[in-house]
Enzyme design. Structure first.
Site, PDB file in Angstrom:
ATOM      1  N   ASP A 168       1.375   2.443   3.572  1.00 14.81           N
ATOM      2  CA  ASP A 168       0.519   3.621   3.447  1.00 14.81           C
ATOM      3  C   ASP A 168       1.378   4.887   3.531  1.00 14.81           C
ATOM      4  O   ASP A 168       0.909   5.931   3.985  1.00 14.81           O
ATOM      5  CB  ASP A 168      -0.602   3.627   4.490  1.00 14.81           C
ATOM      6  CG  ASP A 168      -1.668   4.682   4.202  1.00 14.81           C
ATOM      7  OD1 ASP A 168      -1.749   5.144   3.042  1.00 14.81           O
ATOM      8  OD2 ASP A 168      -2.398   5.050   5.133  1.00 14.81           O
ATOM      9  N   HIS A 178     -10.479   1.194   1.690  1.00 20.25           N
ATOM     10  CA  HIS A 178     -10.257   2.084   2.838  1.00 20.25           C
ATOM     11  C   HIS A 178     -11.517   1.983   3.685  1.00 20.25           C
ATOM     12  O   HIS A 178     -12.525   2.614   3.377  1.00 20.25           O
ATOM     13  CB  HIS A 178      -9.998   3.524   2.388  1.00 20.25           C
ATOM     14  CG  HIS A 178      -9.800   4.465   3.545  1.00 20.25           C
ATOM     15  ND1 HIS A 178      -8.625   5.162   3.747  1.00 20.25           N
ATOM     16  CD2 HIS A 178     -10.604   4.791   4.591  1.00 20.25           C
ATOM     17  CE1 HIS A 178      -8.726   5.872   4.868  1.00 20.25           C
ATOM     18  NE2 HIS A 178      -9.929   5.671   5.385  1.00 20.25           N
ATOM     19  N   HIS A 185       1.615   5.321  -1.572  1.00 19.12           N
ATOM     20  CA  HIS A 185       1.264   6.539  -2.320  1.00 19.12           C
ATOM     21  C   HIS A 185       2.543   7.166  -2.847  1.00 19.12           C
ATOM     22  O   HIS A 185       3.434   7.507  -2.066  1.00 19.12           O
ATOM     23  CB  HIS A 185       0.548   7.544  -1.410  1.00 19.12           C
ATOM     24  CG  HIS A 185      -0.724   7.032  -0.826  1.00 19.12           C
ATOM     25  ND1 HIS A 185      -1.943   7.171  -1.444  1.00 19.12           N
ATOM     26  CD2 HIS A 185      -0.968   6.333   0.318  1.00 19.12           C
ATOM     27  CE1 HIS A 185      -2.889   6.610  -0.701  1.00 19.12           C
ATOM     28  NE2 HIS A 185      -2.325   6.087   0.374  1.00 19.12           N
ATOM     29  N   HIS A 231      -4.833  -0.887   5.660  1.00 14.71           N
ATOM     30  CA  HIS A 231      -4.334  -0.187   6.859  1.00 14.71           C
ATOM     31  C   HIS A 231      -5.231  -0.361   8.084  1.00 14.71           C
ATOM     32  O   HIS A 231      -5.803   0.593   8.582  1.00 14.71           O
ATOM     33  CB  HIS A 231      -4.033   1.287   6.576  1.00 14.71           C
ATOM     34  CG  HIS A 231      -5.099   2.076   5.846  1.00 14.71           C
ATOM     35  ND1 HIS A 231      -6.436   2.002   6.153  1.00 14.71           N
ATOM     36  CD2 HIS A 231      -5.003   2.968   4.832  1.00 14.71           C
ATOM     37  CE1 HIS A 231      -7.109   2.812   5.351  1.00 14.71           C
ATOM     38  NE2 HIS A 231      -6.266   3.410   4.544  1.00 14.71           N
ATOM     39  N   HIS A 238       0.868  -1.190   0.000  1.00 17.33           N
ATOM     40  CA  HIS A 238       0.000   0.000   0.000  1.00 17.33           C
ATOM     41  C   HIS A 238       0.899   1.233   0.000  1.00 17.33           C
ATOM     42  O   HIS A 238       1.430   1.617   1.050  1.00 17.33           O
ATOM     43  CB  HIS A 238      -0.901  -0.020   1.242  1.00 17.33           C
ATOM     44  CG  HIS A 238      -1.873   1.128   1.313  1.00 17.33           C
ATOM     45  ND1 HIS A 238      -3.201   0.940   1.677  1.00 17.33           N
ATOM     46  CD2 HIS A 238      -1.742   2.451   1.097  1.00 17.33           C
ATOM     47  CE1 HIS A 238      -3.830   2.118   1.668  1.00 17.33           C
ATOM     48  NE2 HIS A 238      -2.952   3.057   1.331  1.00 17.33           N
ATOM     49  N   LYS A 267      -9.166  -0.058  -5.910  1.00 21.03           N
ATOM     50  CA  LYS A 267      -9.143   0.530  -4.573  1.00 21.03           C
ATOM     51  C   LYS A 267     -10.435   1.287  -4.363  1.00 21.03           C
ATOM     52  O   LYS A 267     -10.743   2.212  -5.113  1.00 21.03           O
ATOM     53  CB  LYS A 267      -7.946   1.471  -4.435  1.00 21.03           C
ATOM     54  CG  LYS A 267      -7.872   2.198  -3.108  1.00 21.03           C
ATOM     55  CD  LYS A 267      -7.593   1.245  -1.946  1.00 21.03           C
ATOM     56  CE  LYS A 267      -7.721   1.960  -0.608  1.00 21.03           C
ATOM     57  NZ  LYS A 267      -6.614   2.867  -0.357  1.00 21.03           N
TER      58      LYS A 267
HETATM   59  C1  NCD Z   1      -3.584   8.877   2.458  1.00 24.94           C
HETATM   60  C2  NCD Z   1      -3.110   9.943   1.458  1.00 24.94           C
HETATM   61  O1  NCD Z   1      -2.587  10.984   1.905  1.00 24.94           O
HETATM   62  O2  NCD Z   1      -3.247   9.737   0.262  1.00 24.94           O
HETATM   63  N1  NCD Z   1      -3.640   9.467   3.763  1.00 24.94           N
HETATM   64  C3  NCD Z   1      -3.685   8.808   4.942  1.00 24.94           C
HETATM   65  O3  NCD Z   1      -3.816   9.474   5.979  1.00 24.94           O
HETATM   66  N2  NCD Z   1      -3.566   7.498   5.022  1.00 24.94           N
HETATM   67  C4  NCD Z   1      -4.898   8.340   2.000  1.00 24.94           C
HETATM   68  C5  NCD Z   1      -5.305   7.029   2.638  1.00 24.94           C
HETATM   69  O4  NCD Z   1      -4.593   6.038   2.534  1.00 24.94           O
HETATM   70  O5  NCD Z   1      -6.377   6.980   3.240  1.00 24.94           O
HETATM   71 ZN    ZN Z   2      -3.249   4.996   1.720  1.00 23.77          ZN
HETATM   72 ZN    ZN Z   3      -6.745   4.894   3.120  1.00 22.49          ZN
END
Ligand code: NCD
Ligand code: ZN
Ligand code: ZN
Length: 335
Positions: free
Chosen positions: A238, A132, A14, A166, A12, A95
């Site tokens: 995450d 999520h 970003h 998560h 996971h 997702k």
């Molecule tokens: C994530 C993001 O910033 O893209 N933020 C977070 O607090 N986890 C989005 C997500 O995974 O929910």
């Molecule tokens: Zn995330």
């Molecule tokens: Zn998330």
């Protein structure tokens, strides 16, 4: 002490886009691959957008061996659209974000009834659904309230490859035990911190994320499932970079940036608990078995020699502050 990991995966991640992607991609390259989240603006919602994004990631990685498991932002789709997605190179799954629940999720799902035909068709095709899972309720109860939805999905679609992303609560760990057709990811921060670390003293914006860190007993349940080698619990960082000025401000964005510290911090955590033998499964083996993955072969050695974590990472006009900024970790990646 040292440990050698074979093809560690982040289930996971970003990476963002543009200059932030160019900054964060190389900082995520100790892993052999990752499941890439689609919550860009606008969201990655078509196979064409996904392929173009995968190419931008590849070029930002600068030649690093890295398998991109691409996701599409879930919206109700026809069977023909699902087939087109499944045929796109690098596609991993969908997702699903409840509308407005987290960063860039405004176009998410409003009513699960709308999703049923698509979920049925995904179940038939073996396409993973990553979720999520939070309600819009009281912030500490959002995940617990959403568990009823996971339960309903796992019951109505018993063959659907469903992943609780998560997870942050003991109740979610219990659900994982109850439903063999559900898997889950857990982050580094949720194995280490509780709400006290975020807001118990001076507010720590760099530890603020969705779902918010919970109670000590939740952290203990997550940790014992991870250290115990739960076969359907996978590491998903995450890692969610936001520019420093979007974290250190009024209206702090949610997300903890952990990509460059994740493997050393995990090694330290597992070593402290005498569970280094479970790390390979947690960061790769369990997910590979569950999803049938074969990432690029990459050997990563971690040693108990200290890592000095920078106060911030800066490149391409972007500044992002990692977890443990300015601190020393007991372990590091041997490069
Ligand atoms: C994530 C993001 O910033 O893209 N933020 C977070 O607090 N986890 C989005 C997500 O995974 O929910
Ligand atoms: Zn995330
Ligand atoms: Zn998330």
């Amino acid at each position: 002490m040292q440990i050698t990991l074979s093809s560690p995966l982040d289930m996971h991640l970003h990476l963002r886009d543009g200059d932030m992607l160019r900054l964060t991609a190389p900082l995520s390259a100790d892993f052999a691959g990752a499941v890439i989240m689609p919550n860009l603006v606008p969201p990655v919602s078509t196979p064409e957008m996904m392929q173009a994004y995968a190419e931008r990631i590849e070029s930002a990685m600068g030649g690093a061996d890295f398998t991109r498991y691409m996701t599409l932002f879930f919206t109700p789709l026809s069977e023909a659209q699902l087939d087109a997605a499944a045929a796109a190179p690098g596609f991993f799954g969908f997702k699903l974000y409840p509308a407005g629940i987290t960063t860039n999720s405004e176009g998410g799902l409003r009513d699960f009834a709308d999703a049923e035909p698509t979920l049925r068709a995904m179940e038939e095709r073996g396409i993973p659904l990553l979720v999520h899972g939070e309600s819009h309720g009281f912030v500490m109860d959002r995940e617990a309230e959403f568990l009823a939805t996971y339960r309903a999905l796992a019951t109505r679609f018993p063959k659907l490859k469903l992943c609780m992303e998560h997870i942050t609560t003991a109740a979610a760990v219990q659900l994982l035990d109850e439903f063999p057709n559900i898997c889950a990811t857990v982050t580094l921060q949720h194995l280490l911190i509780t709400l006290n670390d975020v807001a118990g003293g001076a507010l720590k914006p760099h530890l603020f994320c969705k779902p918010i860190a919970k109670r000590p007993e939740d952290k203990e349940a997550l940790l014992s499932a991870a250290l115990g080698g739960h076969p359907r619990l996978f590491f998903g960082s995450d890692s969610a970079p936001h520019p420093q000025h979007k974290k250190e401000c009024c209206g702090c964005a949610a997300g903890v940036f952990t990509a460059p510290v994740a493997l050393p911090a995990l090694a330290q955590l597992f070593a402290e608990h005498g569970a280094l033998d479970k790390l390979q499964g947690f960061v790769s083996g369990n997910a590979c078995r569950h999803y049938g993955l074969a990432p690029v072969e990459k050997i990563v050695t971690l040693r108990d020699t200290p890592m000095q974590v920078p106060a911030a990472y800066r490149s391409f006009g972007q500044t992002v502050v990692p977890m443990f900024a300015g601190e020393e970790l007991g372990w590091s990646v041997a490069h």
